[in-house]
Write an enzyme that holds these catalytic residues in place. Structure first.
Site, short mmCIF file in Angstrom:
data_model
loop_
_atom_site.label_atom_id
_atom_site.label_comp_id
_atom_site.label_asym_id
_atom_site.label_seq_id
_atom_site.Cartn_x
_atom_site.Cartn_y
_atom_site.Cartn_z
N TYR A 144 2.03 20.25 35.37
CA TYR A 144 3.10 20.17 34.39
C TYR A 144 3.92 21.46 34.38
O TYR A 144 3.39 22.56 34.35
CB TYR A 144 2.55 19.91 32.98
CG TYR A 144 3.65 19.92 31.94
CD1 TYR A 144 4.59 18.90 31.89
CD2 TYR A 144 3.79 20.98 31.04
CE1 TYR A 144 5.63 18.91 30.97
CE2 TYR A 144 4.82 21.00 30.11
CZ TYR A 144 5.74 19.96 30.09
OH TYR A 144 6.77 20.00 29.18
N GLY B 153 8.55 16.98 28.86
CA GLY B 153 8.56 16.15 27.67
C GLY B 153 8.11 14.74 27.98
O GLY B 153 7.08 14.50 28.62
#
Length: 513
Positions: free
Chosen positions: A54, A61
């Site tokens: 990530y 998001g």
């Protein structure tokens, strides 16, 4: 010029003020540059692996499930900055933007973000060149930090968007960077995200509000003492042994300040005189240390929260010393948002009690012998009647500003970010509250000094005389027939805001709390 050196362990409130308001130069320490290099090596190693990480090789998001191929990652980082620079409304003040940029650099320099040393150096160079990105009032929900405001700053690092130059003119950021000899950054993996994900705006505004409120609470102790004196009140309620048995530190400090101002006053203690019989002063006078002291203790708590946040590295994901890159929720602004709201509540109450004291000075039925509205010829002159209206209007707005922003939350990002702090909004309204409180205190000063001068035949305390003399020298006029009042009130505001009131009194009393 003062230089602030940014290391890996955070920064101080004093350094934030020096950069934001004093235009101090910023340098990265060797320790910070080394930590930046080590963290970047970890990010680049992860970027080379096929597994998605990530913030390094994924979207963000609600779009975090998409794996981004290497050839698109630079575009991804540029795009997150461009798309998140979505603020609207008036420009945010230069000092706020400088604080925000400096605090983001503080986190970057911690070595927990994975940003290259060259990007951190560019951030310092932009600050040192006096280039201030245009940041707008609206756009932050305080989670994931102050995204839109920080994005406008990151956009300027890329040579895009608008910024204010050192001469105060707003121009394209690319032109300003070129004139300063600064190369725009080409963002790589993780860097766009790392420049956006922090509580830096709300924290910078908290630090500056605490600095302003610290001076303002001392000013309010002085004006409360002047009002007590003008009303022929008693200073006996300020005795330290009374406050020692309710040991709130702020209360004791405020009482000590008021007692120092009133030392050797010829106006206090006229309770039993036939012209002004009473048993005790009204709450707004007698309880001044308790109310202002509670505000001081609120500031102490807020300063503790600020000190912790100043030592923090706020980003998502973060690079840990053992080489892991972990997602987290440290960007959530709740700790900062709560104390910003708490300060607004305390400031509103301080403004409210100051207004009640002013109203008492103007009411002939409660002022113990003063003329109605402190007018020169009541009826022909209105005196300070409408000055109190202005003060009341300011107090009313202060009460509205005291409604907590942090009690609200509006879900965003397709419900991925489903609970936000509204900390930026809490900070923005606190700045307005601090401005209004300054004006409220200035009006009490204006009324109290006029009232003291109308007590003919009685001698004020030496500190009171010093305050009155300094105010008059600063253009704050004394008693007399009605005149255009707005310039007088503006002069009183400037006198309080500059710290000149505190300086004048401390020249007699010594340092106040």
């Amino acid at each position: 010029m003062h230089t602030v050196v940014v290391g890996t362990s955070g920064t101080t409130a004093e350094d934030v003020i020096a950069v934001a308001r004093g235009n101090a130069r910023v340098e990265l320490s060797g320790e910070a540059l080394a930590a930046l290099g080590r963290a970047r090596e970890i990010v680049e190693a992860l970027a080379a692996k096929p597994e998605p990480v990530y913030g390094v090789s994924t979207g963000f998001g609600a779009l975090a499930s998409r794996h981004i191929s290497p050839e698109l990652r630079a575009q991804l980082q540029r795009n997150i900055v461009r798309s998140h620079a979505a603020g609207m409304g008036p420009r945010v003040e230069r000092e706020v933007v400088r604080a925000l940029m400096f605090l983001r650099l503080k986190t970057v320099a911690s070595g927990h973000t994975g940003v290259r040393p060259s990007v951190a150096q560019t951030m310092a160079d932009v600050l040192n060149a006096g280039i201030t990105p245009v940041v707008h009032e609206y756009g932050s929900l305080g989670c994931s930090g102050d995204l839109a405001p920080l994005s406008h700053c990151a956009l300027a690092l890329m040579g895009e968007g608008d910024a204010e130059g050192p001469d105060g003119t707003v121009r394209p950021a690319g032109e300003l960077l070129a004139e300063a000899g600064i190369e725009p950054v080409e963002l790589r993996e993780k860097e766009g995200l790392a420049l956006l994900n922090g509580t830096d705006g709300m924290l910078g505004m908290l630090v500056m509000a605490l600095a302003d409120l610290g001076k303002l609470y001392t000013s309010a102790d002085i004006t409360a003492a002047l009002t007590l004196e003008a009303l022929l009140g008693t200073e006996k309620v300020l005795q330290p042994e009374l406050h020692a048995i309710r040991p709130h530190p702020g209360q004791g400090a405020s009482a000590a300040n008021m007692a120092a101002v009133l030392k050797d006053s010829g106006l206090t203690g006229h309770f039993q005189e036939e012209s002004a019989p009473r048993v005790q002063d009204a709450y707004s006078v007698r309880c001044a240390p308790q109310v202002a002291g509670a505000g001081r203790d609120t500031m102490a708590h807020a300063a503790l929260v600020a000190s912790r946040e100043l030592a923090a590295a706020v980003d998502n994901p973060v690079v840990l010393p053992d080489g892991r890159v972990e997602s987290n929720g440290n960007f959530h602004g709740a700790p900062v948002a709560y104390v910003l709201d708490f300060l607004a509540i305390a400031a509103a109450d301080l403004g409210s009690i100051a207004e009640r004291r002013t109203d008492r000075l103007l009411d002939k039925n409660r002022s113990h012998g003063l003329p109605p509205f402190l007018a020169d010829d009541a009826g022909v002159d209105s005196g300070l009647m409408i000055a109190q209206y202005t003060q009341a209007a300011l107090v009313s707005e202060m009460k509205r500003l005291a409604v907590p922003a942090s009690a609200d939350s509006i879900p965003s990002s397709a419900m991925q970010e489903d609970h936000v702090s509204m900390g930026w909004s809490a900070a923005r309204k606190l700045r307005t509250a601090v401005d209004n409180l300054t004006r409220i205190v200035a009006i009490e000063l204006y009324a109290a000094t006029r009232a003291i001068e109308l007590r003919h035949g009685l001698t004020p305390a030496p500190a009171s005389r010093a305050a009155i003399a300094a105010a008059r020298a600063a253009g704050v006029e004394g008693p007399g027939p009605d005149r255009f009042l707005a310039p007088d009130l503006a002069a009183a505001d400037a006198f309080v805001r500059s710290g000149a009131l505190v300086d004048a009194v401390e020249a007699v009393t010594g340092p106040l709390a």
